[in-house]
Design an enzyme around this catalytic site. Structure first.
Site, PDB file in Angstrom:
ATOM      1  N   ASP A  98       0.949 -17.703  22.991  1.00  0.00           N
ATOM      2  CA  ASP A  98       0.034 -16.821  22.264  1.00  0.00           C
ATOM      3  C   ASP A  98       0.143 -15.352  22.648  1.00  0.00           C
ATOM      4  O   ASP A  98      -0.793 -14.580  22.458  1.00  0.00           O
ATOM      5  CB  ASP A  98      -1.404 -17.282  22.500  1.00  0.00           C
ATOM      6  CG  ASP A  98      -1.767 -17.381  23.975  1.00  0.00           C
ATOM      7  OD1 ASP A  98      -1.059 -16.780  24.812  1.00  0.00           O
ATOM      8  OD2 ASP A  98      -2.752 -18.068  24.300  1.00  0.00           O
ATOM      9  N   GLU A 120       3.958 -25.105  22.744  1.00  0.00           N
ATOM     10  CA  GLU A 120       2.515 -25.007  22.946  1.00  0.00           C
ATOM     11  C   GLU A 120       1.814 -24.596  21.648  1.00  0.00           C
ATOM     12  O   GLU A 120       0.896 -23.776  21.634  1.00  0.00           O
ATOM     13  CB  GLU A 120       2.165 -24.064  24.089  1.00  0.00           C
ATOM     14  CG  GLU A 120       0.809 -24.343  24.714  1.00  0.00           C
ATOM     15  CD  GLU A 120       0.524 -23.502  25.944  1.00  0.00           C
ATOM     16  OE1 GLU A 120       0.841 -23.984  27.053  1.00  0.00           O
ATOM     17  OE2 GLU A 120      -0.016 -22.389  25.809  1.00  0.00           O
ATOM     18  N   GLU A 134      -5.009 -13.161  21.766  1.00  0.00           N
ATOM     19  CA  GLU A 134      -4.197 -14.371  21.789  1.00  0.00           C
ATOM     20  C   GLU A 134      -4.492 -15.326  20.634  1.00  0.00           C
ATOM     21  O   GLU A 134      -3.579 -15.977  20.114  1.00  0.00           O
ATOM     22  CB  GLU A 134      -4.377 -15.087  23.131  1.00  0.00           C
ATOM     23  CG  GLU A 134      -3.712 -14.398  24.306  1.00  0.00           C
ATOM     24  CD  GLU A 134      -4.550 -13.297  24.930  1.00  0.00           C
ATOM     25  OE1 GLU A 134      -4.103 -12.706  25.917  1.00  0.00           O
ATOM     26  OE2 GLU A 134      -5.661 -13.031  24.416  1.00  0.00           O
ATOM     27  N   HIS A 207      -8.258 -11.820  34.766  1.00  0.00           N
ATOM     28  CA  HIS A 207      -7.447 -10.728  34.212  1.00  0.00           C
ATOM     29  C   HIS A 207      -7.625 -10.516  32.714  1.00  0.00           C
ATOM     30  O   HIS A 207      -7.123  -9.538  32.172  1.00  0.00           O
ATOM     31  CB  HIS A 207      -5.970 -11.021  34.451  1.00  0.00           C
ATOM     32  CG  HIS A 207      -5.437 -12.135  33.589  1.00  0.00           C
ATOM     33  ND1 HIS A 207      -5.610 -13.458  33.917  1.00  0.00           N
ATOM     34  CD2 HIS A 207      -4.769 -12.124  32.411  1.00  0.00           C
ATOM     35  CE1 HIS A 207      -5.062 -14.210  32.980  1.00  0.00           C
ATOM     36  NE2 HIS A 207      -4.545 -13.424  32.048  1.00  0.00           N
ATOM     37  N   ARG A 209      -8.201  -9.620  28.937  1.00  0.00           N
ATOM     38  CA  ARG A 209      -8.560  -8.359  28.297  1.00  0.00           C
ATOM     39  C   ARG A 209     -10.003  -8.358  27.820  1.00  0.00           C
ATOM     40  O   ARG A 209     -10.727  -7.377  27.969  1.00  0.00           O
ATOM     41  CB  ARG A 209      -7.600  -8.106  27.130  1.00  0.00           C
ATOM     42  CG  ARG A 209      -7.656  -6.723  26.515  1.00  0.00           C
ATOM     43  CD  ARG A 209      -6.668  -6.630  25.370  1.00  0.00           C
ATOM     44  NE  ARG A 209      -5.287  -6.821  25.807  1.00  0.00           N
ATOM     45  CZ  ARG A 209      -4.469  -5.835  26.116  1.00  0.00           C
ATOM     46  NH1 ARG A 209      -4.874  -4.585  26.037  1.00  0.00           N
ATOM     47  NH2 ARG A 209      -3.229  -6.080  26.492  1.00  0.00           N
ATOM     48  N   HIS A 240      -4.254  -9.043  39.473  1.00  0.00           N
ATOM     49  CA  HIS A 240      -3.372  -8.661  38.367  1.00  0.00           C
ATOM     50  C   HIS A 240      -2.972  -7.191  38.491  1.00  0.00           C
ATOM     51  O   HIS A 240      -3.681  -6.375  39.090  1.00  0.00           O
ATOM     52  CB  HIS A 240      -4.101  -8.901  37.045  1.00  0.00           C
ATOM     53  CG  HIS A 240      -3.207  -8.975  35.844  1.00  0.00           C
ATOM     54  ND1 HIS A 240      -2.817  -7.867  35.133  1.00  0.00           N
ATOM     55  CD2 HIS A 240      -2.623 -10.034  35.230  1.00  0.00           C
ATOM     56  CE1 HIS A 240      -2.039  -8.235  34.126  1.00  0.00           C
ATOM     57  NE2 HIS A 240      -1.901  -9.544  34.160  1.00  0.00           N
TER      58      HIS A 240
END
Length: 371
Positions: A98, A120, A134, A207, A209, A240
Site C-alpha cells: 500500500d 498482499e 495507504e 510512525h 502519518r 523512525h
C-alpha cells in the site's frame, strides 16, 4: 524456451522485508529472469534489508529527499520508473501492499499495458483517511491488478465483493512469515537487549502519518506513565527517521531512564528484538503479522486496522490513539496473566512460511498461460 521477465518494484523497508523472500524464490526458477527496481522511498532502512537478504538492486531510482511530499514522491517515481519499464519491457510487474511506490509502479505498468501482480492484495479498512494515504494506494493498485496475491481468505472476500475475478485471486499467506524463518537466531545478542535483561521489555514502534501530532504525543505519554508505574518494565523504541516523529518523541520520553530510543534496526535485529520482547505496541502494519508467529501480544495504536484476522484470532488488540486507552490496555497485559497468556498462545492467521512458493507457482502458471 525464452525466459519470462518479472520486474519487482519496492521502495520502503517494510516492502523489502516482504518482497526479498519472494525475490529469492523467483530466482530459483530458471524460466524466469527477475529484475529488481527500488525507488529509495526509504534509503538507509531499505539498504539494511537488502544487505540482510544478500540482494542488490538492478535499478535504484533514489527519489528520497528531505521532507518530501506525497505529490513529490508520486511525480518522481512515475517519471523515473517509466524509463525502467521501457528498457526492461517485463512480462509482469510485481508490487507490494500500500505504499506510494506500489501505487505509482502499478500505474506505470497500466500505462505501458503490462500486467501487474499485487502481493498482499485485498487488505481494507474502507476509510480513506485511515491509514492515510495507504488505503487509497492499495485500492487504486487493485483496480489495475491482473494477479491478486491475497494473504488471507478475508482479503480474498474483500476482492470478490469488489468484483475482482476469482480465478485471478490466490490465497497465499503473507511473505513476512517466510522472512522470519531466515532472520530469527537463537544465538542473537545485542547490547540493547542486554540492557533490558531481567526486565519485561516493551518494544515500541510509532510512525504513521495520520498519527502525527496529538495522537502520537498521547502514545508517548501513555508509555511514560507505564514506565513510571512498573519498575520492572523497560522500553526500546527504534525511532523512525521522520523528523516530525523524532520531535514528538523527544518532547515526551527523552531522558527517561528505562526508555531507550535507538536508531532504526535492520530486519534481522528487529525480528530478534520482537522475539525477545514481552509485548509490542505499534501503529505498524507488518508487525501485526510478524508478532503472532513469535507468541507476542500486540496492542495496535490505531483506530482502524486492515488486518482484522489478528483481532478476530485474539493476538492483536486495537486500542486506538488515546493516551488513557493505551495506558489501560498495556497495564492490563502487565497485570493480568490470564489475558496475557490468551493473547500470546493464539495461532498466527497470516500463514505458514510458504507464501513465496505459492506466489511463484501461480506466476509460473500465469506466464505459461498467457504466452
Amino acid at each position: 524456451m525464452n525466459k519470462k521477465k518479472v520486474l519487482v518494484v519496492f521502495g520502503t523497508r517494510p516492502e523489502a522485508i516482504k518482497m526479498c523472500p519472494l525475490v529469492k524464490e523467483l530466482r530459483t526458477k530458471t524460466s524466469i529472469q527477475t529484475v529488481i527496481c527500488v525507488t529509495g522511498q526509504h534509503r538507509e532502512m531499505l539498504a539494511q534489508v537488502m544487505d540482510a537478504f544478500q540482494l542488490k538492486a538492478d535499478y535504484n531510482l533514489d527519489i528520497m529527499k528531505p521532507r518530501q511530499t506525497l505529490s513529490g514522491i508520486t511525480v518522481d517515481i512515475l517519471t523515473r520508473i517509466e524509463k525502467v519499464v521501457k528498457i526492461e519491457n517485463p512480462d509482469l510487474i510485481l508490487v507490494h501492499g500500500d505504499t506510494s511506490t506500489s501505487f505509482v509502479a502499478a500505474l506505470a505498468g497500466f500505462y505501458a499495458r503490462i500486467p501487474v501482480g499485487h502481493v498482499e492484495a485485498g487488505l481494507r479498512t474502507y476509510n480513506m483517511q485511515s491509514p492515510y494515504p495507504e488505503e487509497f494506494n492499495r485500492q487504486a493498485v487493485d483496480l489495475i491488478t491482473e494477479m491478486y496475491f491475497a494473504p488471507t481468505e478475508t482479503a480474498k472476500d474483500n476482492l470478490l465483493r469488489e468484483g475482482k475475478r476469482e480465478e485471478r485471486i490466490f490465497v497465499t499467506g503473507n511473505t513476512v512469515i517466510d522472512a522470519l524463518k531466515t532472520t530469527i537466531r537463537n544465538d542473537y545478542k545485542n547490547e540493547n537487549l542486554e540492557w533490558a535483561d531481567g526486565s519485561r521489555l516493551l518494544l515500541l514502534t510509532a510512525h504513521r502519518r495520520e498519527n502525527l501530532g496529538d495522537p502520537m504525543r498521547g502514545m508517548f505519554q501513555a508509555i511514560k506513565r507505564i514506565v513510571q508505574e512498573f519498575e520492572d518494565v523497560k522500553v526500546i523504541y527504534p525511532i523512525h527517521k521522520n523528523p516530525a516523529v523524532r520531535e514528538a518523541a523527544k518532547g515526551v520520553i527523552a531522558d527517561i531512564e528505562r526508555i531507550r530510543m535507538i536508531e532504526p534496526l535492520d530486519v534481522v535485529d528487529f525480528h530478534n528484538f520482537m522475539s525477545r520482547s514481552y509485548l509490542i505496541l505499534t501503529d505498524s502494519g507488518g508487525v501485526q503479522e510478524e508478532a503472532p508467529s513469535l507468541g507476542k501480544p500486540v496492542l495496535v495504536m490505531r483506530d482502524t486496522t486492515e488486518r482484522p484476522e489478528g483481532v478476530a484470532a485474539g493476538t492483536l488488540k486495537l486500542v486506538g490513539t488515546r493516551e488513557d486507552d493505551i495506558f489501560r490496555e498495556t497495564r492490563r497485559l502487565l497485570t493480568d496473566e490470564k489475558e496475557y497468556q490468551r493473547m500470546s498462545k493464539t495461532e498466527n492467521p497470516y500463514g505458514d512460511g510458504h507464501a513465496s512458493e505459492r506466489i511463484v507457482q501461480a506466476i509460473l502458471e500465469y506466464l505459461e498461460e498467457i504466452f
